[in-house]
Write an enzyme that holds these catalytic residues in place. Structure first.
Site, PDB file in Angstrom:
ATOM      1  N   CYS A   1     -25.220  -4.832  18.424  1.00 41.21           N
ATOM      2  CA  CYS A   1     -26.131  -3.947  17.699  1.00 41.21           C
ATOM      3  C   CYS A   1     -27.145  -3.415  18.712  1.00 41.21           C
ATOM      4  O   CYS A   1     -26.911  -3.487  19.915  1.00 41.21           O
ATOM      5  CB  CYS A   1     -26.790  -4.653  16.505  1.00 41.21           C
ATOM      6  SG  CYS A   1     -27.994  -5.933  16.909  1.00 41.21           S
TER       7      CYS A   1
ATOM      8  N   ASN B   1     -30.069  -6.807  19.375  1.00 42.00           N
ATOM      9  CA  ASN B   1     -29.456  -8.141  19.375  1.00 42.00           C
ATOM     10  C   ASN B   1     -30.409  -9.198  18.809  1.00 42.00           C
ATOM     11  O   ASN B   1     -30.449 -10.328  19.261  1.00 42.00           O
ATOM     12  CB  ASN B   1     -28.976  -8.508  20.782  1.00 42.00           C
ATOM     13  CG  ASN B   1     -28.084  -9.750  20.835  1.00 42.00           C
ATOM     14  OD1 ASN B   1     -28.161 -10.510  21.785  1.00 42.00           O
ATOM     15  ND2 ASN B   1     -27.254  -9.975  19.840  1.00 42.00           N
TER      16      ASN B   1
ATOM     17  N   CYS C   1     -31.053  -8.870  15.024  1.00 42.01           N
ATOM     18  CA  CYS C   1     -30.827  -8.859  13.573  1.00 42.01           C
ATOM     19  C   CYS C   1     -29.333  -8.890  13.243  1.00 42.01           C
ATOM     20  O   CYS C   1     -28.789  -9.930  12.871  1.00 42.01           O
ATOM     21  CB  CYS C   1     -31.475  -7.637  12.915  1.00 42.01           C
ATOM     22  SG  CYS C   1     -33.279  -7.599  13.008  1.00 42.01           S
ATOM     23  N   ARG C   2     -28.675  -7.757  13.380  1.00 37.73           N
ATOM     24  CA  ARG C   2     -27.297  -7.633  12.902  1.00 37.73           C
ATOM     25  C   ARG C   2     -26.272  -8.391  13.738  1.00 37.73           C
ATOM     26  O   ARG C   2     -25.456  -9.145  13.196  1.00 37.73           O
ATOM     27  CB  ARG C   2     -26.906  -6.154  12.827  1.00 37.73           C
ATOM     28  CG  ARG C   2     -27.742  -5.394  11.810  1.00 37.73           C
ATOM     29  CD  ARG C   2     -27.517  -3.914  11.902  1.00 37.73           C
ATOM     30  NE  ARG C   2     -28.057  -3.394  13.161  1.00 37.73           N
ATOM     31  CZ  ARG C   2     -27.842  -2.172  13.620  1.00 37.73           C
ATOM     32  NH1 ARG C   2     -27.062  -1.346  12.946  1.00 37.73           N
ATOM     33  NH2 ARG C   2     -28.377  -1.766  14.749  1.00 37.73           N
ATOM     34  N   SER C   3     -26.267  -8.189  15.058  1.00 34.50           N
ATOM     35  CA  SER C   3     -25.235  -8.848  15.865  1.00 34.50           C
ATOM     36  C   SER C   3     -25.397 -10.370  15.919  1.00 34.50           C
ATOM     37  O   SER C   3     -24.393 -11.079  15.866  1.00 34.50           O
ATOM     38  CB  SER C   3     -25.112  -8.225  17.257  1.00 34.50           C
ATOM     39  OG  SER C   3     -26.322  -8.266  17.965  1.00 34.50           O
TER      40      SER C   3
ATOM     41  N   ASP D   1     -29.368  -1.219  10.054  1.00 39.29           N
ATOM     42  CA  ASP D   1     -30.391  -2.004  10.735  1.00 39.29           C
ATOM     43  C   ASP D   1     -31.522  -2.316   9.753  1.00 39.29           C
ATOM     44  O   ASP D   1     -32.182  -1.414   9.257  1.00 39.29           O
ATOM     45  CB  ASP D   1     -30.931  -1.211  11.927  1.00 39.29           C
ATOM     46  CG  ASP D   1     -31.815  -2.046  12.839  1.00 39.29           C
ATOM     47  OD1 ASP D   1     -32.243  -3.144  12.432  1.00 39.29           O
ATOM     48  OD2 ASP D   1     -32.080  -1.591  13.965  1.00 39.29           O
TER      49      ASP D   1
END
Length: 164
Positions: A10, A13, A15-17, A127
């Protein structure tokens, strides 16, 4: 047998990934596949290098039993294209950044995480960083569903997994 390697990407690095990293690692572990599949995450932006995942991300993940305490943000690097069979972006902007970095001889899978989902209405993992707390739970929902699809895909398409 060589390990199948998966990198989730993401922007920062945090939140999402890392959510995808923790969820997918948990699924790999629960299926007894940690000797066959390696998991990592990284970002295309360098704002949070070395930082732990966002506290809101960790809180939502912890409520569902995922541990992110060991994860730290890192930047995608050129060598990742030599190390990972799957490089999976959370959204089109990060996928575009990855395509720009991709060496011509990369033979792995480069694509969107939601492409492994059974749900087609949402093609990206949004995001949640600047949104409200409910965005983090939605991200986790999307990640859990796509993680199950990715693991099923790897089991079906990887010769290394056929004998398991």
């Amino acid at each position: 047998m060589s390990k199948i390697s998966v990198l989730f990407v993401c922007l920062g690095n945090i939140c999402r990934s890392p959510t995808a990293h923790a969820v997918f690692q948990s699924m790999v572990d629960s299926e007894g596949l940690s000797q066959q599949i390696a998991v990592d995450s990284a970002g295309t932006g360098d704002w949070h290098l070395g930082h732990a995942p966002d506290q809101r991300t960790c809180a939502v993940a912890s409520e569902r039993g995922y541990d992110m305490s060991e994860l730290r943000s890192r930047l995608v690097e050129a060598e990742d294209f030599n190390r990972f069979d799957y490089i999976i972006a959370m959204d089109n902007e990060n996928l575009s950044n990855l395509h720009a970095m991709r060496p011509g001889d990369y033979e792995g899978q480069l694509g969107l995480f939601r492409d492994y989902s059974q749900q087609s209405e949402q093609t990206e993992v949004p995001d949640p960083y600047y949104g409200g707390d409910n965005g983090f739970a939605m991200v986790l929902d999307l990640v859990e569903e796509a993680s199950a699809g990715l693991l099923a895909h790897i089991r079906l398409t990887s010769p290394e997994m056929q004998s398991l």
